[in-house]
Scaffold this motif. Structure first.
Motif, PDB file in Angstrom:
ATOM      1  N   ARG A  10       0.861  -1.188   0.000  1.00  0.00           N
ATOM      2  CA  ARG A  10       0.000   0.000   0.000  1.00  0.00           C
ATOM      3  C   ARG A  10       0.893   1.231   0.000  1.00  0.00           C
ATOM      4  NH1 ARG A  10      -5.467   1.520   2.182  1.00  0.00           N
ATOM      5  NH2 ARG A  10      -5.826  -0.714   2.167  1.00  0.00           N
ATOM      6  N   THR A  12       0.472   5.547  -0.057  1.00  0.00           N
ATOM      7  CA  THR A  12      -0.388   6.722  -0.026  1.00  0.00           C
ATOM      8  C   THR A  12       0.089   7.696  -1.093  1.00  0.00           C
ATOM      9  OG1 THR A  12      -0.825   6.422   2.321  1.00  0.00           O
ATOM     10  CG2 THR A  12      -1.242   8.617   1.415  1.00  0.00           C
ATOM     11  N   ASP A  22      -4.957   5.949  -1.524  1.00  0.00           N
ATOM     12  CA  ASP A  22      -3.930   4.921  -1.480  1.00  0.00           C
ATOM     13  C   ASP A  22      -4.032   4.059  -2.739  1.00  0.00           C
ATOM     14  OD1 ASP A  22      -3.385   5.816   1.084  1.00  0.00           O
ATOM     15  OD2 ASP A  22      -4.383   4.138   2.080  1.00  0.00           O
ATOM     16  N   THR A  40      -9.587   6.790   1.294  1.00  0.00           N
ATOM     17  CA  THR A  40      -9.840   6.578   2.718  1.00  0.00           C
ATOM     18  C   THR A  40     -10.477   7.836   3.301  1.00  0.00           C
ATOM     19  OG1 THR A  40      -7.619   7.249   3.366  1.00  0.00           O
ATOM     20  CG2 THR A  40      -7.964   4.920   2.959  1.00  0.00           C
ATOM     21  N   HIS A  41     -11.412   7.629   4.194  1.00  0.00           N
ATOM     22  CA  HIS A  41     -12.251   8.703   4.730  1.00  0.00           C
ATOM     23  C   HIS A  41     -12.473   8.432   6.222  1.00  0.00           C
ATOM     24  CE1 HIS A  41     -15.936  11.042   5.419  1.00  0.00           C
ATOM     25  NE2 HIS A  41     -15.654  11.693   4.307  1.00  0.00           N
ATOM     26  N   SER A 117     -14.068   3.382  -1.999  1.00  0.00           N
ATOM     27  CA  SER A 117     -13.929   4.181  -0.789  1.00  0.00           C
ATOM     28  C   SER A 117     -14.313   3.376   0.441  1.00  0.00           C
ATOM     29  CB  SER A 117     -14.822   5.428  -0.878  1.00  0.00           C
ATOM     30  OG  SER A 117     -14.776   6.173   0.318  1.00  0.00           O
ATOM     31  N   ASP A 118     -13.633   3.680   1.561  1.00  0.00           N
ATOM     32  CA  ASP A 118     -13.976   3.024   2.827  1.00  0.00           C
ATOM     33  C   ASP A 118     -14.882   3.889   3.691  1.00  0.00           C
ATOM     34  OD1 ASP A 118     -12.276   4.988   3.827  1.00  0.00           O
ATOM     35  OD2 ASP A 118     -10.935   3.587   4.852  1.00  0.00           O
ATOM     36  N   GLU A 119     -15.450   4.966   3.126  1.00  0.00           N
ATOM     37  CA  GLU A 119     -16.313   5.860   3.904  1.00  0.00           C
ATOM     38  C   GLU A 119     -17.539   5.116   4.414  1.00  0.00           C
ATOM     39  OE1 GLU A 119     -18.783  10.052   3.621  1.00  0.00           O
ATOM     40  OE2 GLU A 119     -18.548   8.847   1.813  1.00  0.00           O
TER      41      GLU A 119
END
Length: 186
Positions: A10, A12, A22, A40-41, A117-119
């Motif tokens: 990974r 960024t 990322d 990432t959120h 997205s991980d939001e």
């Protein structure tokens, strides 16, 4: 069949005020390798706020990614890694609309767009709304207008393409289900 991907690395690529991006290298279930771009959120909250007239609070604001006005339920991001979703929702309801609520119920957690997205958003229901004793200032870059609508009007706004925000569509679906249950239970 095992569908799990294994993350190999990974990196960024971007860190901003709200998100970071990322790029991950993953091994697919069939052994092949590929890249995934992940936004990432910190997470967000939103609320279905209903007043005594059985109307929903909506917020109008300009959304640059859409290049248009958007009509949404009150919402906002978690400001700190240790801020609870409920604390964030109370703050956002005050900042965006100047209200506090005597009752909050967590309805659901959901992901806005899990393909990239991980939001995660936490949806709350609140009622018993009163004007906040001390109104918190909205963010410097937020220009908001509030409106109250009944369910029939909200559904018409969806049909007319005025409401296109997914969290709002989800909340309105909850509201309709709540009203249908209430009508059948009498």
């Amino acid at each position: 069949m095992n569908l799990q991907e294994r993350e190999l690395s990974r990196e960024t690529k971007f860190v901003g005020k709200i998100i970071s991006v990322d790029v991950t290298q993953v091994e697919l279930p069939n052994g092949q390798k590929t890249e995934r771009e992940i936004v990432t959120h910190p997470g967000a909250v939103c609320c279905l706020a209903i007043n005594e007239q059985n109307e929903c609070l909506l917020i109008k604001q300009w959304r640059s990614p859409l290049n248009r006005l958007s009509i949404e339920i009150p919402a906002g991001k978690l400001d700190a890694t240790d801020e609870s979703p409920l604390s964030a929702m109370k703050r956002e309801l005050n900042e965006e609309a100047g209200y506090q609520a005597g009752y909050f119920e967590e309805l659901n957690n959901f992901f806005s767009s899990p393909g990239f997205s991980d939001e995660m958003l936490t949806l709350f229901y609140c009622d018993t709304l009163t004007a906040a004793k001390t109104k918190l200032a909205a963010d410097d870059d937020e220009f908001l207008e509030q409106m109250w609508v009944d369910l029939a009007t909200a559904k018409q706004m969806v049909a007319d393409g005025e409401i296109v925000d997914l969290k709002t569509l989800f909340a309105l679906s909850y509201w309709e289900t709540m009203q249908l249950r209430s009508a059948t239970n009498g």
